[in-house]
Design a protein around this motif. Structure first.
Motif: not given
Length: 229
Positions: A47-53, A63-79
């Motif tokens: 539930p603490e995932a982060v995605t970036i545009g 550096s402490t974020t363990r689960d993240w991915a780049r979205r194929p869509t644009g926009g800003g970072l979403v926690d």
């Protein structure tokens, strides 16, 4: 102009950030073979995932974020820790003319449909931003922009971004700062009905797609080919 008379609600399995991006890309890849839109609610393994545009630098990721991915869509970072709902919509290109209003037309319909759904399903009053700075914020929900939905505290409550390729249009969105828990399935079905409620659209026949082992296999192939950083 119309999108479709049918939309499928996708019942997907829990996934991490990269896996949820792969779900969307898999549905987008198969959309060229079908004549229905697909609407999906994410289920997060973390539930603490982060995605970036799509165009954002990875330096934004803590550096402490363990689960993240780049979205194929644009926009800003979403926690996504604060998400009341994370969702995606896939519309085949066969349902959207190559020329004409295109992506901007879709975005306007979706924002209005989301506003109607929130207000009728959750009995929660929203407003829409009329003006905003020209610069784009790095954090999606930090600062609302023109046409974004906000609550009475002027907090952004709905964020969405679009991506289009030869298969169709992918919309990825999140809801935050809502005061109530929601019935996700009922909310998605109401959202689908609102999308197709405008004069240029027909009311949808809503079905449910249960993603099975065979679909999981295809998903893995897409994940390997997606090259998500």
């Amino acid at each position: 102009m119309s999108l479709s008379s049918k939309v499928q609600i996708v019942d997907s399995v829990p996934a991490n950030a990269a896996g949820n991006m792969a779900w969307d890309l898999a549905l987008l890849a198969q959309s060229s073979l079908v004549s229905t839109a697909s609407l999906r609610a994410y289920t997060w393994e973390n539930p603490e995932a982060v995605t970036i545009g799509k165009y954002q630098p990875t330096a934004l990721i803590s550096s402490t974020t363990r689960d993240w991915a780049r979205r194929p869509t644009g926009g800003g970072l979403v926690d996504h820790t604060d998400d009341s709902l994370t969702w995606s919509l896939i519309i085949p290109n066969s349902l959207i003319p190559i020329t004409g209003p295109g992506v901007k037309w879709v975005y306007a319909i979706l924002q209005d449909a989301m506003r109607q759904t929130i207000e009728t399903s959750l009995r929660f009053k929203t407003d829409q931003v009329k003006t905003s700075p020209s610069s784009r914020p790095e954090i999606c929900f930090r600062e609302p922009r023109v046409e974004d939905l906000i609550n009475e505290r002027r907090q952004k409550i709905s964020g969405m971004a679009l991506y289009r390729n030869r298969s169709g249009i992918l919309v990825q969105g999140s809801l935050q700062h809502l005061p109530y828990r929601m019935d996700t399935d009922a909310f998605l079905r109401k959202f689908a009905q609102q999308i197709f409620k405008t004069k240029s659209l027909r009311s949808p026949v809503i079905t449910t797609l249960i993603c099975n082992d065979a679909y999981q296999s295809e998903l893995q192939k897409v994940l390997l080919a997606a090259q998500i950083e």
